[in-house]
Scaffold this active site. Sequence first.
Site, PDB file in Angstrom:
ATOM      1  N   GLU A 427       0.843  -1.186   0.000  1.00  0.00           N
ATOM      2  CA  GLU A 427       0.000   0.000   0.000  1.00  0.00           C
ATOM      3  C   GLU A 427       0.886   1.246   0.000  1.00  0.00           C
ATOM      4  O   GLU A 427       1.769   1.401   0.836  1.00  0.00           O
ATOM      5  CB  GLU A 427      -0.883  -0.017   1.252  1.00  0.00           C
ATOM      6  CG  GLU A 427      -1.691   1.226   1.442  1.00  0.00           C
ATOM      7  CD  GLU A 427      -2.030   1.483   2.919  1.00  0.00           C
ATOM      8  OE1 GLU A 427      -1.626   0.682   3.777  1.00  0.00           O
ATOM      9  OE2 GLU A 427      -2.656   2.511   3.180  1.00  0.00           O
ATOM     10  N   ASP A 504      -0.262  -0.989   6.201  1.00  0.00           N
ATOM     11  CA  ASP A 504      -0.022  -0.433   7.524  1.00  0.00           C
ATOM     12  C   ASP A 504      -0.928  -1.079   8.559  1.00  0.00           C
ATOM     13  O   ASP A 504      -2.027  -1.513   8.245  1.00  0.00           O
ATOM     14  CB  ASP A 504      -0.296   1.079   7.527  1.00  0.00           C
ATOM     15  CG  ASP A 504       0.814   1.836   6.823  1.00  0.00           C
ATOM     16  OD1 ASP A 504       1.922   1.280   6.699  1.00  0.00           O
ATOM     17  OD2 ASP A 504       0.568   2.977   6.388  1.00  0.00           O
ATOM     18  N   ASP A 506      -2.913   0.041  10.529  1.00  0.00           N
ATOM     19  CA  ASP A 506      -3.881   1.041  10.985  1.00  0.00           C
ATOM     20  C   ASP A 506      -5.197   0.872  10.242  1.00  0.00           C
ATOM     21  O   ASP A 506      -5.393  -0.104   9.521  1.00  0.00           O
ATOM     22  CB  ASP A 506      -3.316   2.464  10.793  1.00  0.00           C
ATOM     23  CG  ASP A 506      -3.132   2.793   9.309  1.00  0.00           C
ATOM     24  OD1 ASP A 506      -3.478   1.933   8.455  1.00  0.00           O
ATOM     25  OD2 ASP A 506      -2.640   3.889   9.001  1.00  0.00           O
ATOM     26  N   ASP A 508      -6.609   2.435   7.672  1.00  0.00           N
ATOM     27  CA  ASP A 508      -6.575   2.349   6.216  1.00  0.00           C
ATOM     28  C   ASP A 508      -5.962   1.040   5.740  1.00  0.00           C
ATOM     29  O   ASP A 508      -6.395   0.456   4.750  1.00  0.00           O
ATOM     30  CB  ASP A 508      -5.782   3.530   5.635  1.00  0.00           C
ATOM     31  CG  ASP A 508      -6.601   4.814   5.687  1.00  0.00           C
ATOM     32  OD1 ASP A 508      -7.837   4.704   5.834  1.00  0.00           O
ATOM     33  OD2 ASP A 508      -6.006   5.904   5.601  1.00  0.00           O
TER      34      ASP A 508
END
Length: 639
Positions: A427, A504, A506, A508
């Site tokens: 990503e 990641d 997180d 997203d």
Amino acid sequence: MINNTYDADSISVLEGLEAVRKRPGMYIGSVSTKGLNHLIHEIVDNSVDEHLAGFCSRIEVYLEKDGSCTVIDDGRGIPVGMHAKGVPAERLVFTTLHAGGKFDDTVYKTSGGLHGVGSSVVNALSVYLDIEISRDGYVHHDRYERGIPVQELSDGLLPKVQKTKETGTKIRFLPDPEIFEKTAFKAEEVKSRLHETAYLNPELTIVFEDRRGQETERIVYQEPDGLVGFVKELNHSQETVHDVVHFKGESEHIAVEGAFQYINEFHENVLGFCNNIYNAEGGTHITGFKTIFTTIINNYARELGILKEKDANFTGADVRNGMTAVISIKHPDPRFEGQTKTKLDNQDASKAASKVAGEEIQRYFDRNLDTLKAVIGCAEKAAKIRKSEERAKTNLLAKQKFSFDSNGKLANCESRDASRCEIFIVEGDSAGGSAKTARNRTYQAILPIRGKILNVEKASIDKVLANAEIKTMINAFGCGFSEGYGNDFDITKLRYDKIIIMADADVDGAHISTLLLTLFYRFMPELIYEGHVYIAMPPLYKAMPSRGKEEYLYDDRALETYRKKHTGVFTLQRYKGLGEMDSEQLWETTMDPESRRLKQVEIEDARLASSVTEMLMGTEVPPRRQFIYENAVDAELDI
Ligand code: TSJ
């Protein structure tokens, strides 16, 4: 003589116990969270069997604070009388591998489930297993520790600890941390399976409580509408084309039940269950249903003059365009095959499903012409699009066959030996850049993807194929893709043994992983079935002590342990994203096969991802945020 027999029996019990503890994977599939959760289902399935036998209407499942699980039912209670072998019958249930059948007078056994194990396996893999059986006027108590009985018997029988007028079975067990990698049950998966069970058994009430948090979460699953309710729920946020159609019957001692409803989407979703067990890989009941359904629709279409003499028949995929269906059968002796042993293999199930579905659905359509016409309308739309897409698809694949590096994004590896090769789907461009520098270019390919890829759950196939990221991916993998329309997927052409999603840790990142899993699940499910898809697990922290070696910490638990072990001063660096690591760190922590952590994606993960994608994509923002957040946290812990 008696003593010898007894000794021989206890030796074989110990041997069985040892076998299970030595190779737990053989009995429960894995020692990951999936295997752990499997213990609950294994126990609950016994209570569901008692319901199927007609004696139990309520099951309670509690996740307790100490990490154990309690399961209670209001059935007849496991038999406690003296068995021929000189021990209470209950003891044999929990100490003999595959004991179930011996006392089992239920017509339908769930024992043909994923791995065909039983309560004795759960017992062997638990620190303790505590039992209270209410029957014959008393509560009878028994207890095991790591599979070995520790409750003293009185006159060879279980002690009666209390009088009662009730009947039922209560089991509490604590999974053994010596066996399982992680010992925290995953509530979401348990809940979804219990809800499914409630839909499949409309007269059953299932209570779930997660007592582990500050506040207890309590849910009562009760689905009197059964399969009709199940299909409604699956379609709840969709534009439906007609009311749910329900059918039910029996043939060759196999009970067949189904429900279906079409939605205005280019998507087919047919779920199969045998004896309440979900058949991820489908099987004979599904094939039987699909085949007869195609025949029925083609016959009607000709009768009604919608298909002319010169027209070719609708394909099966045309006919199921937009269909959501659940087929549930009860089989006295189910057999399973396939990669994950979830594909029903009994030929008579195909015949029974085809007979019951054929007769009942025709009867329904004869009386509900509007529904029939709506269904045929969906097939016509599909056939039209199929024809134009067949052309478009050939063009697309032909054009791009040798140009998968054309947009300059894929950094391919040098080796063409697929068994060694890996592709990282990364990503973001900055992380992609670091990954390209960091990689071992001999066998590691990097494909950076930007932003959010298309939500394939919603998009029709032409939109999916038009998406640049997806095109690049399909081309890179080399094996095509499959949808309802024909099956051009060929896993033998796969260019990489491992497809690694690197996002990641997180919100997203969780989002993008979910979308990728949905894409694979819908268009290339074999990639997941055959274990080619992984999620990279980058560390969350780097701890740098004033003295000694720095250490990467992959989750909060690791940090806790580190804090306990290191009394001295240390600096803690928290990684917020892959982009924060330089290429050397990225290699060391996330890409180097010697030191990285990967989570192999299982079909259940993908199925869950696919079912939540729709919710993630919905317009209501608050629940969506919350879901992503909870699961992003989950993902951090779930290493
Ligand atoms: F798996 C298990 F053994 F641990 C277990 C079994 C766990 C739980 C929560 C429930 C059960 C269970 C077993 N509930 N109900 C029963 N029923 C019987 O074992 C039973 C009772 C009576 C008769 C009979 O023929 O009278 C037969 C059976 C199989």
